[in-house]
Design a protein around this motif. Sequence first.
Motif, PDB file in Angstrom:
ATOM      1  N   ARG A  77      51.888   6.853 -84.639  1.00 27.87           N
ATOM      2  CA  ARG A  77      53.024   7.287 -85.443  1.00 27.87           C
ATOM      3  C   ARG A  77      54.248   7.349 -84.544  1.00 27.87           C
ATOM      4  NH1 ARG A  77      51.665   8.095 -90.458  1.00 27.87           N
ATOM      5  NH2 ARG A  77      49.535   8.610 -90.947  1.00 27.87           N
ATOM      6  N   ARG A  78      54.880   8.497 -84.397  1.00 27.57           N
ATOM      7  CA  ARG A  78      56.117   8.512 -83.615  1.00 27.57           C
ATOM      8  C   ARG A  78      55.897   8.913 -82.165  1.00 27.57           C
ATOM      9  NH1 ARG A  78      57.875   6.472 -87.338  1.00 27.57           N
ATOM     10  NH2 ARG A  78      59.120   7.137 -89.092  1.00 27.57           N
ATOM     11  N   LEU A 113      40.888  -2.788 -76.736  1.00 25.87           N
ATOM     12  CA  LEU A 113      40.058  -3.681 -77.530  1.00 25.87           C
ATOM     13  C   LEU A 113      40.810  -4.263 -78.715  1.00 25.87           C
ATOM     14  CD1 LEU A 113      36.806  -1.552 -77.552  1.00 25.87           C
ATOM     15  CD2 LEU A 113      37.320  -3.541 -76.153  1.00 25.87           C
ATOM     16  N   ASP A 114      42.127  -4.156 -78.709  1.00 26.88           N
ATOM     17  CA  ASP A 114      42.953  -4.712 -79.782  1.00 26.88           C
ATOM     18  C   ASP A 114      42.647  -4.078 -81.132  1.00 26.88           C
ATOM     19  OD1 ASP A 114      42.903  -8.075 -78.428  1.00 26.88           O
ATOM     20  OD2 ASP A 114      44.238  -6.379 -78.052  1.00 26.88           O
ATOM     21  N   LEU A 115      42.160  -2.850 -81.122  1.00 28.18           N
ATOM     22  CA  LEU A 115      41.945  -2.151 -82.377  1.00 28.18           C
ATOM     23  C   LEU A 115      43.145  -1.294 -82.724  1.00 28.18           C
ATOM     24  CD1 LEU A 115      38.259  -1.039 -81.866  1.00 28.18           C
ATOM     25  CD2 LEU A 115      39.100  -2.749 -83.442  1.00 28.18           C
ATOM     26  N   PRO A 141      31.717   2.929 -80.781  1.00 27.95           N
ATOM     27  CA  PRO A 141      32.754   3.812 -81.319  1.00 27.95           C
ATOM     28  C   PRO A 141      32.241   5.234 -81.528  1.00 27.95           C
ATOM     29  CG  PRO A 141      32.055   2.190 -82.951  1.00 27.95           C
ATOM     30  CD  PRO A 141      31.233   1.961 -81.741  1.00 27.95           C
ATOM     31  N   SER A 145      33.238   7.766 -86.855  1.00 28.77           N
ATOM     32  CA  SER A 145      34.077   6.708 -87.404  1.00 28.77           C
ATOM     33  C   SER A 145      33.346   5.905 -88.451  1.00 28.77           C
ATOM     34  CB  SER A 145      34.530   5.778 -86.276  1.00 28.77           C
ATOM     35  OG  SER A 145      33.409   5.081 -85.772  1.00 28.77           O
TER      36      SER A 145
ATOM     37  N   MET B   5      66.274  10.900 -85.459  1.00 25.73           N
ATOM     38  CA  MET B   5      65.545  10.241 -86.550  1.00 25.73           C
ATOM     39  C   MET B   5      65.417  11.161 -87.758  1.00 25.73           C
ATOM     40  SD  MET B   5      62.752   7.510 -85.643  1.00 25.73           S
ATOM     41  CE  MET B   5      61.630   8.079 -84.379  1.00 25.73           C
TER      42      MET B   5
ATOM     43  N   ARG C 171      35.104  -5.777 -85.272  1.00 25.29           N
ATOM     44  CA  ARG C 171      36.196  -6.409 -84.537  1.00 25.29           C
ATOM     45  C   ARG C 171      35.736  -6.749 -83.138  1.00 25.29           C
ATOM     46  NH1 ARG C 171      41.530  -5.269 -85.684  1.00 25.29           N
ATOM     47  NH2 ARG C 171      42.099  -6.383 -83.808  1.00 25.29           N
TER      48      ARG C 171
END
Lengths: 307, 340, 303
Positions: A77-78, A113-115, A141, A145, B5, C171
């Motif tokens: 998120r931020r 892991l590009d997740l 994982p 999950s 923001m 994945r």
Amino acid sequence: METMRDAGGMESLRADGPAAARQASGAEPVRLADGPAAARQASGTVAMRQSAGSATARRAGGPEPVLQVCGLHAAYRRNKVLEDVTFEVMPGTLTAIVGPNGAGKSTLLKTMLDLHPRLGGEVRFFGTAYRYAKLRVGYVPQRGSVDWDFPTDALDVVLMGLYGRIGWLRRPGRRHRELALGALAKMGMAEYAKRQISELSGGQQQRVFLARALAQDADLYLLDEPLAGVDAATERAIMEMLQTLRAAGKTVMVVHHDLQTVEDWFDHVLLLNRTVIAHGPTASVFTPETVARAYGGWLRRKEPVTG
Amino acid sequence: MDEAMTRRKKKTGRAFALLAVLLLLSACGSGTSGGADGNAGGPGGGNGPGAAGGSDGGAGAGAIRVVTTIAQIAEPLSVIGGDRVRVESLMGPGVDPHLYQASQSDIRKLGEADVIFYNGLHLEANMLRAFERIGQSRPVLAVGEAIAEDRLLADETGAVDPHVWFDIDLWKDALGAAVEELKKLSPDDAAFFEANKRDYFAKLDELKEEAVRKMASIPEERRVLVTAHDAFGYFGRMLDLEVVGLQGLSTEDEIGLGDIERTIDLLVERRVPAVFVESSINPKSIEAVIEGAKERGLNVRLGGELFSDAMGGAGTEEGTYIGMFRHNVDTIHEALAGEG
Amino acid sequence: MIGLSHNALWVLVSMLMLGTAAGLVGCFAYWKRQSLMSDALAHAALPGVVIGYAILGFKSLPVMLLGAAASALAGALAVSWIRSSSRVKEDTAMGIILSVFFGLGIMLLAIVNRMPGGGQSGLNSFIFGQAAAMVRQDMRLMAAVAAVVLLVVLASFKEWKLYLFDPAFARGLGLSGRLMEAAWLALLVVVIVIGIQAVGVILMAALLIIPAVSARYWTNGFGRMLALAALFGGGAGVAGTCVSTLGDGWPTGPFIVIAAAGIFLLSLVFGARKGLLVRAMQRRAQVRSLQARTIRREGEALP
């Protein structure tokens, strides 16, 4: 260069591998303490080349790093969750990733892991990008999950670890089933093979997950909090299996939640709090000072163990 | 950076709220009704025979403002009333009065009218409450209900068939009642209305004769009218046609397999050469009938499009009551009396 | 078949095919915890149908179906955008999209119905469906869709199982999450768009949700659950169609839904794995065995 098959059908590595790996892992990571610092001054990719340079130098004498992370940034998120994370992992090590909640430990695994989207930095597995090394990396994982109500049995879950090898349009054969059963047996779950996973306890589920990872027969294992909420027997079973893997020359990284047991099980530790606080052999790196730096005064002081 | 923001978010939030309020206000306060809704059919487009200066807008000051639901009421009244009335109908060509819901602009039009005519007999099923409310402040007349009850048709369940405009004699009664109402509103024009009415009714009588003649020329066994909708009960009674509809009297009902099968049975039994669709009904049900009949060896044609609940477009011949009626008669005659 | 007219046969086979396809796809929705998505997308298809007609000015089924698919997909995109860019939870996002798109569709319908020739297009029938008016072409189309769904499910059976159970691990094995997500959405949208002609936008979700849920009560195997859901969906299609032929003017779509609901009730009570009856019997057996053991122990304890 012989490969041996044990009862479970798993290949163990060359006889000279593990010893050399352990020797290398003993010395290298400590020197890396100034490596990343120099890298941070330069740009990300230049740093990569620098590390690769030192890797080439090392190749002449010893093993290459299994995992290289350089200047990794990620946000959730931020909020910035990972900031300029840089480290290298040598083969044959069993590393604990520790840090306070929200330190980005799970995010680190997912981002590598590009997740999870990466905001910057580079990650190399066995010298290449993740997508070319996928078959050599085993990911376990978090237990939470997954929906354990899913209608399948333990053996089926372990078989999933072999799907990469079975290929599309093919069904698992008898050989695959035997492999899976063997992996279950290694984790002491052989008689639960046909049990619905919804009927398993937390510890048993975790063992099934680990059996699935074993079936993958990867070279690098990344586990996300495998010991969370498991009974003592399961904890021992899992850690012993991880140590067996290390003895066989595999590399294991574990996101670990219990500071008290780091020294018992892990030969390396990575202290993470948004960025790498310290990384190296447990004996030298895991000190009250580094822990305090990582946890920023969160913890009760841990008394140094005598002896 | 987070503070900036949040501040930006608050500003965009406030801007959106302001925009939403502005939109709401403009929607509520809009005085003009969109050109596309409801009155495309309008007051018969002013093309009815004898309507000299057009019956909308151009009518003289003090013209009675008449609002009707269906154009079958509006168009004849615009002819009979001439420039003494300004007639508007809410439902245009192709609109299904059984399902029609009054919109905000419709309510406004009703509120601005001097007199309101609707068919009644449960045709405009969703508008009854609106009429009740309006009826408290101005004259509202259900012209269909002015017809003698014993001359009305009903189905097996006792529901009254509201499509009375298809029986010319009955419709003359209905229109007559409306004209009486107009006379009450403008007694000075009573004679004018009466004369126009008589002229118009003479034309209606001619129409009826023509229709009866043409239908009689169709061989007896082929005098079956199959459509998607039971709107033609009175039509069939007046012209000695057997009428079979695929749905009940109202298009609110969903069609069932049993209905389709029974219709096919009838077609095959009587070797009917053609079936008809209507301007306001979904033709898929008719297509199912045709294909089913084909399987049983009967090649049924699509006889053409009939006007059932609505009339044709404004300014066209079919946009007038007489023109619409004649179109139906001719279409049926051509399909059924043609090759065997 | 004996005593069945051609029309009834076309409707029967169409509904059998549709029910089968919907049962299969509904299983995926169930395990993705996105059953509400089927409902949301079915409702979201309505404005597309109307726009597909309004653009052309006349009724063209392929165009209207394309419009339905496009607006359903737009709904899906909107759901994931809401989820990713705000704190709104997934089921709330689906509820929002469902109502907003459906409301937009109703509003567009009202506008179009006032245009000349508006009713002709049969747009209203997309809301509740017109199963009874299926003809041979519809039957072929639904059979084709069912075949495609079956093919996709069978060809990648283990991939679907893995993706639904543990997408993160998938994945890691190289199974692209985006590919599976796209395939799943495509299947869902195709089934919805083809199905709303027959059972309408409002009832389509029932066909997607109920057979899958019913199957859960009978089995603990994923493959068997898929097979059962297909069976229940197709069965509901056939049963509903047959019942609707018995009466005058009985609409087919709603009866199919009632048949599906009936199957669900039976499964709820009698389901072999999780049915109420089976559970009650198991519990009673356990209590009895516990009592027997207690009595035996007390008996042994007595001197």
